[in-house]
Design a protein around this motif. Sequence first.
Motif, short mmCIF file in Angstrom:
data_model
loop_
_atom_site.label_atom_id
_atom_site.label_comp_id
_atom_site.label_asym_id
_atom_site.label_seq_id
_atom_site.Cartn_x
_atom_site.Cartn_y
_atom_site.Cartn_z
N HIS A 30 5.49 -11.48 -4.62
CA HIS A 30 4.14 -11.46 -5.17
C HIS A 30 3.52 -10.07 -5.06
CE1 HIS A 30 4.40 -15.80 -5.52
NE2 HIS A 30 4.86 -15.81 -4.27
N PHE A 31 3.83 -9.37 -3.97
CA PHE A 31 3.37 -7.99 -3.81
C PHE A 31 3.94 -7.12 -4.93
CE2 PHE A 31 4.54 -3.74 -2.15
CZ PHE A 31 3.26 -3.20 -2.09
N ALA A 32 5.22 -7.29 -5.23
CA ALA A 32 5.87 -6.51 -6.28
C ALA A 32 5.21 -6.75 -7.64
CB ALA A 32 7.36 -6.84 -6.34
N GLN A 33 4.64 -7.93 -7.82
CA GLN A 33 3.95 -8.26 -9.08
C GLN A 33 2.49 -7.78 -9.08
OE1 GLN A 33 4.56 -12.50 -8.98
NE2 GLN A 33 6.55 -12.37 -10.00
N GLY A 34 2.04 -7.23 -7.93
CA GLY A 34 0.67 -6.73 -7.84
C GLY A 34 -0.37 -7.81 -7.63
N ASN A 35 0.05 -8.95 -7.07
CA ASN A 35 -0.85 -10.09 -6.95
C ASN A 35 -1.34 -10.37 -5.52
OD1 ASN A 35 -0.69 -10.59 -9.69
ND2 ASN A 35 1.06 -11.94 -9.46
N VAL A 36 -1.06 -9.48 -4.58
CA VAL A 36 -1.47 -9.74 -3.20
C VAL A 36 -2.68 -8.86 -2.86
CG1 VAL A 36 -0.77 -9.85 -0.79
CG2 VAL A 36 0.90 -10.33 -2.59
N VAL A 37 -3.72 -9.50 -2.36
CA VAL A 37 -4.98 -8.83 -2.03
C VAL A 37 -5.23 -8.95 -0.54
CG1 VAL A 37 -7.48 -8.84 -2.42
CG2 VAL A 37 -5.92 -9.32 -4.33
N TRP A 38 -5.47 -7.80 0.09
CA TRP A 38 -5.77 -7.73 1.52
C TRP A 38 -7.26 -7.99 1.73
CZ3 TRP A 38 -9.08 -3.94 3.55
CH2 TRP A 38 -9.18 -3.92 4.94
N VAL A 39 -7.58 -8.76 2.76
CA VAL A 39 -8.96 -9.06 3.13
C VAL A 39 -9.18 -8.57 4.56
CG1 VAL A 39 -10.66 -10.90 3.49
CG2 VAL A 39 -9.00 -11.08 1.62
N ALA A 40 -10.20 -7.76 4.77
CA ALA A 40 -10.50 -7.23 6.10
C ALA A 40 -10.82 -8.35 7.07
CB ALA A 40 -11.68 -6.26 6.03
N ASN A 41 -10.51 -8.11 8.34
CA ASN A 41 -10.77 -9.12 9.38
C ASN A 41 -12.26 -9.41 9.57
OD1 ASN A 41 -8.12 -9.58 9.88
ND2 ASN A 41 -8.02 -8.38 11.74
N LEU A 43 -14.25 -10.15 7.32
CA LEU A 43 -14.64 -11.19 6.35
C LEU A 43 -13.91 -12.49 6.67
CD1 LEU A 43 -14.44 -9.16 3.02
CD2 LEU A 43 -16.48 -9.69 4.34
N ASP A 44 -14.50 -13.58 6.24
CA ASP A 44 -13.87 -14.89 6.39
C ASP A 44 -12.97 -15.12 5.17
OD1 ASP A 44 -14.04 -17.97 5.61
OD2 ASP A 44 -14.23 -17.79 7.78
N ILE A 96 -2.86 -13.90 -4.27
CA ILE A 96 -2.66 -14.42 -2.93
C ILE A 96 -3.46 -13.51 -2.02
CG2 ILE A 96 -1.03 -14.88 -1.06
CD1 ILE A 96 1.10 -15.38 -3.19
N LEU A 97 -4.42 -14.09 -1.32
CA LEU A 97 -5.24 -13.33 -0.38
C LEU A 97 -4.55 -13.36 0.97
CD1 LEU A 97 -8.77 -14.76 -1.26
CD2 LEU A 97 -7.53 -12.89 -2.36
N VAL A 98 -4.49 -12.21 1.63
CA VAL A 98 -3.86 -12.14 2.94
C VAL A 98 -4.79 -11.46 3.93
CG1 VAL A 98 -1.50 -12.14 2.06
CG2 VAL A 98 -2.64 -9.96 2.49
N GLN A 99 -4.64 -11.86 5.18
CA GLN A 99 -5.45 -11.28 6.25
C GLN A 99 -4.62 -11.27 7.52
OE1 GLN A 99 -8.94 -13.58 7.68
NE2 GLN A 99 -10.12 -11.76 7.12
N GLU A 100 -4.70 -10.16 8.23
CA GLU A 100 -3.99 -10.08 9.49
C GLU A 100 -4.68 -10.99 10.50
OE1 GLU A 100 -2.63 -5.92 10.46
OE2 GLU A 100 -3.99 -5.52 8.78
N GLN A 101 -3.90 -11.46 11.46
CA GLN A 101 -4.48 -12.32 12.49
C GLN A 101 -5.50 -11.53 13.28
OE1 GLN A 101 -1.67 -14.44 14.88
NE2 GLN A 101 -3.21 -15.11 16.32
N LYS A 102 -6.66 -12.13 13.50
CA LYS A 102 -7.73 -11.46 14.22
C LYS A 102 -7.35 -11.35 15.70
CE LYS A 102 -11.15 -12.94 10.95
NZ LYS A 102 -12.35 -13.65 10.64
N ALA A 103 -7.68 -10.21 16.29
CA ALA A 103 -7.38 -9.99 17.71
C ALA A 103 -8.22 -10.92 18.55
CB ALA A 103 -7.68 -8.54 18.08
N LEU A 104 -7.61 -11.43 19.61
CA LEU A 104 -8.34 -12.28 20.55
C LEU A 104 -9.11 -11.40 21.51
CD1 LEU A 104 -5.49 -14.83 21.31
CD2 LEU A 104 -7.40 -15.11 19.73
N ASN A 105 -10.35 -11.77 21.76
CA ASN A 105 -11.19 -10.96 22.66
C ASN A 105 -11.01 -11.37 24.09
OD1 ASN A 105 -12.23 -9.51 20.52
ND2 ASN A 105 -13.92 -10.94 20.21
#
Length: 105
Positions: A30-41, A43-44, A96-105
């Motif tokens: 999907h990344f190769a097709q240009g369809n993956v969007v990163w979302v900052a941590n 944001l929900d 496809i929206l992707v987000q890295e796992q948020k760090a645990l505090n």
Amino acid sequence: MQTKPEKDLELRNKVNRETARLPWTELLKHFAQGNVVWVANSLDLVDVAVRISHDDKANISQWMSSGLIAKVSDQQAQGWLEANAELWACVVSPFILVQEQKALN
């Protein structure tokens, strides 16, 4: 009359149920097709998906100009591949929206 994104509980619940952690390797096609969007941590992920579904141009434009959502860069993709990363992902066709796992505090 269309429901406001923040009031669309049915869509929000559907997106939430369909959100999953996936290995980056499963998203490469999907990344190769240009369809993956990163979302900052900051944001929900579900909220972003709902707003994209509602074509909420005002918020989407603001997030893009602030660098809070963007197409995944080659550098991000390479880093995730090297780290064998798992990302939170949800589909808002054709993206496809992707987000890295948020760090645990």
